[in-house]
Structure formats: C-alpha cells, structure tokens
Design an enzyme around this catalytic site. Structure first.
Site, PDB file in Angstrom:
ATOM      1  N   ASN A 165      -0.444  -1.386  12.608  1.00 36.98           N
ATOM      2  CA  ASN A 165      -0.132  -1.077  11.368  1.00 36.98           C
ATOM      3  C   ASN A 165      -0.947  -0.858  10.248  1.00 36.98           C
ATOM      4  OD1 ASN A 165       1.492  -0.895   8.982  1.00 36.98           O
ATOM      5  ND2 ASN A 165       2.087  -2.995   8.738  1.00 36.98           N
ATOM      6  N   LYS A 181      -0.681   0.180   7.327  1.00 34.89           N
ATOM      7  CA  LYS A 181      -0.302  -0.041   5.907  1.00 34.89           C
ATOM      8  C   LYS A 181      -0.713   1.150   5.157  1.00 34.89           C
ATOM      9  CE  LYS A 181      -0.772  -4.659   7.077  1.00 34.89           C
ATOM     10  NZ  LYS A 181      -0.818  -6.217   6.282  1.00 34.89           N
ATOM     11  N   HIS A 217       9.236  -5.612   7.164  1.00 38.31           N
ATOM     12  CA  HIS A 217       7.821  -6.357   6.945  1.00 38.31           C
ATOM     13  C   HIS A 217       7.917  -6.970   5.709  1.00 38.31           C
ATOM     14  CE1 HIS A 217       3.493  -6.680   6.590  1.00 38.31           C
ATOM     15  NE2 HIS A 217       3.288  -6.120   7.848  1.00 38.31           N
ATOM     16  N   GLU A 221       5.663  -7.383   3.541  1.00 38.87           N
ATOM     17  CA  GLU A 221       5.333  -6.704   2.354  1.00 38.87           C
ATOM     18  C   GLU A 221       6.310  -5.765   1.779  1.00 38.87           C
ATOM     19  OE1 GLU A 221       1.747  -4.872   4.180  1.00 38.87           O
ATOM     20  OE2 GLU A 221       1.010  -6.962   4.237  1.00 38.87           O
ATOM     21  N   GLU A 237       5.841 -12.554  12.537  1.00 40.56           N
ATOM     22  CA  GLU A 237       4.861 -12.455  11.677  1.00 40.56           C
ATOM     23  C   GLU A 237       4.883 -13.540  10.494  1.00 40.56           C
ATOM     24  OE1 GLU A 237       2.834  -8.259  11.986  1.00 40.56           O
ATOM     25  OE2 GLU A 237       4.140  -8.397  10.270  1.00 40.56           O
ATOM     26  N   GLY A 257      -3.333 -10.975   6.930  1.00 40.57           N
ATOM     27  CA  GLY A 257      -4.163 -10.447   6.350  1.00 40.57           C
ATOM     28  C   GLY A 257      -5.021 -11.720   5.783  1.00 40.57           C
ATOM     29  N   SER A 263      -3.274 -11.510  11.479  1.00 43.70           N
ATOM     30  CA  SER A 263      -4.553 -11.821  11.954  1.00 43.70           C
ATOM     31  C   SER A 263      -5.011 -11.782  13.424  1.00 43.70           C
ATOM     32  CB  SER A 263      -5.044 -13.323  11.061  1.00 43.70           C
ATOM     33  OG  SER A 263      -4.766 -13.259   9.890  1.00 43.70           O
TER      34      SER A 263
HETATM   35  C1  PEP Z   1       0.807  -7.005   9.649  1.00 40.05           C
HETATM   36  O1  PEP Z   1       0.926  -6.669   8.363  1.00 40.05           O
HETATM   37  O2  PEP Z   1       1.739  -6.500  10.150  1.00 40.05           O
HETATM   38  C2  PEP Z   1      -0.231  -7.781   9.960  1.00 40.05           C
HETATM   39  C3  PEP Z   1      -0.203  -8.514  11.186  1.00 40.05           C
HETATM   40  O3  PEP Z   1      -1.544  -7.716   9.317  1.00 40.05           O
HETATM   41  P1  PEP Z   1      -2.915  -8.432   9.724  1.00 40.05           P
HETATM   42  O4  PEP Z   1      -3.024  -8.263  11.325  1.00 40.05           O
HETATM   43  O5  PEP Z   1      -3.961  -7.639   9.057  1.00 40.05           O
HETATM   44  O6  PEP Z   1      -2.779  -9.822   9.475  1.00 40.05           O
END
Ligand code: PEP
Length: 249
Positions: free
Chosen positions: A9, A11, A93, A95, A163, A169, A209
């Site tokens: 992703n 983003k 998601h 976000e 998630e 992040g 992460s």
């Molecule tokens: C995500 O936004 O789906 C995600 C898992 O981000 P990150 O790997 O940067 O934590």
C-alpha cells in the site's frame, strides 16, 4: 489451498519517478510463488497497470466510492478503477476510517461496489491501542467484521487484513501470540457466518510495520496468508525480501 499474498500500500506516496521501483520488483520476481499486489496512488494506476501487464505483479487501488458513477467531485468509482487496470481495492483502512470518518456500513457499501466491478476487496480492520489496553480487541474486530463485510463476500472476491492501528507506521508489532489470536478469531467468525468450507477460502493478511527483519517470524504463524505492507512496500529493496520471506514460509 489459499495462495499467499504480498500486498503493498503506497498510500499518498509516489510520482512517475517511483514507477522504477515497480519495474525493479517485476524484474526481481518474474515467477513468484505468491501473489504480489501493488496499490499505488490513483494517479499512477494506469501507468502501473501498463508496466505490469505482462508480469505476475497485480495492481490495486486504495479506496473507491460506493456508487458506480455520479455527482461526487473528487471521488473515483470501482468500475473506473477496473477500467484503469486495477484488480483489487483496499477498503476500510484505518486511515480512511480516521481521516474521512468512514464507518463500517459505508465500508460494506464500498465492498459491494468493488465486487460488482469484479475487483477483489481487501477489507482492513483492527483495534486502537486504547481498545487493546481495555481488552476490547476481539469485540472491536467482531463488530468491524460483521458490519463491514457484505453477504456477497467470498474467499475469491475478498481478502481480510488485520491491521492494529497502533502498529501502522509506528515500528511496533503485536507479539506472534497476539497476531495468532486475532487470526484464529477471524477464521472462527467467518466460519460462524459463512460455514466451514466457505470460511476456509478467505485469505487473512497481517498488516502493521512489516519489515524484511520481522516478516519471517510473522509469516511462520498459522493462518497468516501474507501481509499488507505500507512503508516497506515503497522500495523494491525493502519489499522484495518480504516477498521472498513469504515464498519461503
Ligand atoms: C498499512 O498502512 O496498511 C500499513 C500496514 O502500513 P505500515 O506497513 O507502514 O505500518
């Protein structure tokens, strides 16, 4: 057998120049043993789909509107994403839920729209740190799953990504036991709703992460069928070893 999936992703990151990362990824994995999906920003979908057309790397989007067309300035519909070359779309998601106030009912409508456009929906769900600390994780997950997943969902058209918001992040990851607990719970909830056989078909990804260093440990867990990766999917140097770890799991 569920085919494993490494999904990236990007983003709100990436310009035309970033497509060299996609080209490197395609060149590095000409015949991968797992599915690979890159979800660039909408501005790069057409170019990304063109670059990956003759490769096993698939292209997805990061959101869609719940309607197929209409007066929704700035939005993009699922049929438009399919037309641009996307085969999947990330929905729900955290976000989007946080930045745009998206509730699970809207996520369900978007997933239905994605299915109608023959896109695979990647449903994201996960708890906040406060919810985990209050021992509400499984309740939150159950509620999001129940209300975000429409009845049209099958293992063929829907992937579910666990998630935890506090892991996205941040460099923090849940313990293997915490990931396993949620994935086991997701599978049992799917069984209760769709029946044992249908529930077996849903791929369950972990996201939050994931890096080359922690990927092997996460992919070794039962019922982890791959990962949804944010930051570490932006460069082929980081994403490629994650794909390899998934192939070797
Ligand atoms: C995500 O936004 O789906 C995600 C898992 O981000 P990150 O790997 O940067 O934590």
């Amino acid at each position: 057998m569920r085919r494993k999936l490494a999904a990236g992703n990007w983003k709100m990151n990436g310009t035309n120049a970033s497509l060299t990362e996609l080209q490197t990824l395609i060149a590095t994995h000409p015949a991968p043993g797992v599915d690979i999906l890159i979800c660039p920003p909408a501005t790069l979908l057409v170019q990304a789909a063109g670059l990956s057309a003759d490769s096993p790397v698939m292209i997805g989007a990061q959101d869609c509107h719940s309607a197929a067309s209409g007066a929704h300035t700035g939005d993009i519909s699922a049929p438009m994403l399919a037309d641009a070359g996307a085969v999947a779309v990330i929905l729900g998601h955290s976000e989007r839920r946080q930045d745009h106030g998206e509730e699970s009912a809207l996520v369900a409508a978007k997933i239905s729209a994605a299915h109608a456009a023959h896109l695979t929906a990647i449903l994201c769900l996960g708890e906040s740190l406060a919810e985990r600390e209050a021992a509400q994780t499984l309740d939150v997950i159950a509620d999001q799953l129940r209300h975000s997943l429409p009845d049209t969902a099958t293992g063929a058209n829907t992937v579910i990504a666990y998630e935890p918001i506090w892991a996205i992040g941040t460099g923090l990851t849940p313990s293997p036991a915490q990931i396993s607990e949620v994935h086991r719970f997701l599978r049992s909830e799917l069984r209760a709703r769709f029946g044992s056989e249908a529930a077996t078909g849903f791929r369950l990804l972990y996201g939050g992460s994931v890096k080359p260093a922690n990927a092997p440990e996460i992919f070794a867990l039962d019922d982890v069928d791959g990962a949804l990766v944010g930051g570490a999917s932006l460069t082929a140097a980081d994403f490629s070893p994650i794909i390899t770890a998934l192939e070797n799991a």
